[in-house]
Scaffold this active site. Structure first.
Site, short mmCIF file in Angstrom:
data_model
loop_
_atom_site.label_atom_id
_atom_site.label_comp_id
_atom_site.label_asym_id
_atom_site.label_seq_id
_atom_site.Cartn_x
_atom_site.Cartn_y
_atom_site.Cartn_z
CG ASP A 28 10.15 -5.11 -7.36
OD1 ASP A 28 9.86 -4.43 -8.55
OD2 ASP A 28 9.65 -4.94 -6.36
CG ASP A 29 13.26 -2.68 -9.41
OD1 ASP A 29 12.18 -2.63 -10.01
OD2 ASP A 29 13.63 -1.83 -8.64
CB CYS A 68 6.54 -0.95 -9.40
SG CYS A 68 8.18 -1.17 -9.01
NE ARG A 72 4.81 -4.43 -9.22
CZ ARG A 72 5.46 -5.37 -8.86
NH1 ARG A 72 4.71 -6.58 -8.48
NH2 ARG A 72 6.60 -5.47 -8.70
CE LYS A 122 6.35 -3.26 -5.96
NZ LYS A 122 7.53 -2.72 -6.15
CG HIS A 124 3.27 -0.66 -6.22
ND1 HIS A 124 4.82 -0.49 -6.65
CD2 HIS A 124 3.14 0.47 -5.80
CE1 HIS A 124 5.09 0.57 -6.32
NE2 HIS A 124 3.92 1.42 -5.77
CB SER A 149 7.44 -0.54 -3.30
OG SER A 149 8.60 -1.00 -3.58
CG HIS A 228 12.14 -2.68 -5.34
ND1 HIS A 228 12.67 -1.73 -4.26
CD2 HIS A 228 11.50 -2.15 -6.10
CE1 HIS A 228 12.03 -0.40 -4.68
NE2 HIS A 228 11.52 -0.83 -5.87
CG ASP A 280 8.77 -4.70 -11.73
OD1 ASP A 280 9.72 -5.17 -12.00
OD2 ASP A 280 8.25 -4.15 -10.90
CG ASN A 281 10.46 -2.15 -13.38
OD1 ASN A 281 9.63 -1.89 -12.82
ND2 ASN A 281 11.88 -1.91 -12.65
CE LYS A 301 11.85 1.07 -10.71
NZ LYS A 301 11.97 0.55 -9.23
#
Length: 502
Positions: A28-29, A68, A72, A122, A124, A149, A228, A280-281, A301
């Site tokens: 994540d992130d 996010c 996903r 997660k 989301h 999140s 994240h 994810d990003n 991001k």
């Protein structure tokens, strides 16, 4: 007997043969430059480094969104988020909408073949009335995690690192505290960050052992909360990295990856399991050193520059996928059709945007992906895609900064860089200039006119095929939907019994 021949590997898809297992790891992130194998000098990621050394590492792998929820949705469905309506932005605890139940996830592709399906971490992709959109309604037999999140709840008085280091910042103060769910039951609220990863690791290893004992093929999806904001870690990881809170959180994620690999080895399932890792990003650069690093890529991001959507990725399958590096253009969209091919499962009867990656995985071939289309956080039919990558070239039709990339010295990344239309589009050669520093001079190089025309043709065909689904996020919010079973929660919807921590 029907068999799929993929390069040097012969994979039987008949029921008599052992179906392959799948473990999908989703950070994540996480930035392109955040990991040990991508040359971050103080990142401590020995298990991910092992996957990179012994697996196939992707250099040109993309998510479909710089935030996010939409990324996903496309990962699990093989379809751009615009088709399923997961736009603009992300879903919240009290969102009315979620990933539509008529969308088919990877778990739903595999379940008819007898797969055990489990998820930790997660989600989301929506909670909804009475848990309408939870993973258990989308093909997952087992789920332990936070349904959105982990910063979507007040965190300023919670402990993120032992012995009692409070979480950095305030997170979202306008909603209920973050819950931990087992299946569809809230078991803890607020969540205990210090022990959360231990719970995830134990859940994952128990899931693998149970499936192995039953000789049942399995799919484990682990979308981690790491790295994240706000970062957190337990006793085993705190203070062990040289990189501070971000590094400790990253190490904790890596440690769970290690536990999963060890369990695969101990259960004798490793040689029949595809492990795929990506994120994810890009990094949330507004958090500075607590937000990750996009390496040599531009911005992070929230943007459609490379740093927002180009991600590290690894495919690992001992004895089946030869170690190496691929520069083939690939995406999270391609994971569903690839898994379906390897399992011998029929594809969903909808328009997919993903393509089969088996030629890349087993032959280190060029693959089938012709282009990558970059949507902003708020896609619309009016503006369409912001950028297109075809081969080594990337054309920006629109550019815009983002508050999530706002602390970098590059003004193009910042919020003050408002939406700008480019005619002709900005053109970059990502092989020689992955940082998008030097736009190509089309007037001085007439041969590039045909490149731009080919990109435009691809863009026109793609946008003509795109049907925007109704925006799930546009359905709005209802505070009564926020999951809550703590008597102190406000608002307090109709809820379950759960254990709480104070």
């Amino acid at each position: 007997m029907e068999c799929v021949i993929v390069g040097f590997a012969v994979l039987s898809v008949c029921q008599a043969a052992a179906l392959p297992n799948f473990v999908l790891l989703f950070a994540d992130d996480l930035g392109y430059g955040d990991l040990g194998f991508s040359a971050h000098p103080t990142a401590l990621t020995p298990n991910l480094d092992r996957l990179a050394a012994d697996g196939l590492r992707f250099t040109d792998f993309y998510s479909t969104s710089p935030v996010c929820s939409p990324s996903r949705a496309s990962l699990l469905t093989g379809r751009y988020q615009t088709r399923s309506g997961i736009y603009p932005g992300v879903l919240y605890p009290d969102s009315i909408g979620g990933l539509p139940l008529n969308e088919t996830t990877i778990a739903e592709v595999l379940k008819p073949l007898g797969y055990a399906t489990g998820m930790i971490g997660k989600w989301h992709l929506g909670y909804g009335a009475n848990g309408t959109y939870l993973p258990t309604r989308q093909g997952f037999d087992h789920y332990l995690g936070i349904p959105y999140s982990h910063d979507m709840g007040p965190c300023h008085n919670l402990t993120c690192f032992p012995p009692d280091v409070k979480c950095y910042g305030y997170c979202d103060v306008g909603t209920v505290t973050v819950p931990l769910m087992n299946g569809e039951t809230i078991t803890q609220q607020p969540v205990d960050f210090v022990h959360l990863e231990d719970a995830y690791s134990n859940f994952a290893t128990d899931f693998i052992r149970s499936a192995a004992q039953k000789r049942q093929p399995f799919f484990l999806y682990y979308p981690s909360h790491h790295t994240h904001y706000p970062q957190y870690a337990g006793w085993k990881s705190v203070g062990r990295s040289l990189r501070g809170p971000f590094g400790d959180a990253l190490l904790e994620f890596d440690s769970t990856v290690g536990n999963i690999l060890q369990t695969l080895e101990e259960t004798g399932t490793l040689d029949n399991t595809l492990v795929f890792f990506t994120a994810d990003n890009g990094p949330e650069l507004m958090r500075m050193s607590r937000g990750g690093n996009s390496g040599l890529l531009k911005c992070g991001k929230g943007t459609t520059y490379e740093g927002g959507m180009r991600e590290p990725a690894i495919a690992y399958w001992p004895g089946v996928i030869k170690p190496g590096v691929t520069h083939s253009l690939s995406s999270t969209l391609d994971i569903l059709p690839t898994i379906a091919r390897l399992a011998g499962a029929p594809l969903p009867k909808v328009q997919l945007d993903g393509v089969d990656m088996t030629d890349i995985l087993f032959n280190h071939g060029a693959g089938q992906r012709e282009a990558m289309f970059y949507y902003p956080t708020d896609p619309s039919e009016k503006y369409g895609v912001f950028a297109v990558r075809m081969g080594k070239y990337k054309a920006h039709y629109y550019t815009r900064g983002s508050p999530q990339s706002g602390t970098t010295p590059d003004q193009d990344c910042q919020l003050i860089s408002f939406l700008k239309y480019h005619d002709p589009p900005l053109l970059f050669d990502l092989e020689s200039d992955p940082s998008e520093n030097y736009k190509l001079n089309v007037k001085a190089r007439p041969e590039l006119a045909s490149v731009l025309q080919n990109i435009k043709d691809l863009k026109d065909r793609f946008e003509a095929s795109m049907q925007f689904g109704e925006s799930e996020i546009g359905k709005g919010t209802d505070p009564k939907l926020a999951p809550c079973c703590n008597p102190e929660c406000s608002p307090k919807p109709k809820c379950c019994q759960c254990l709480t921590t104070h």
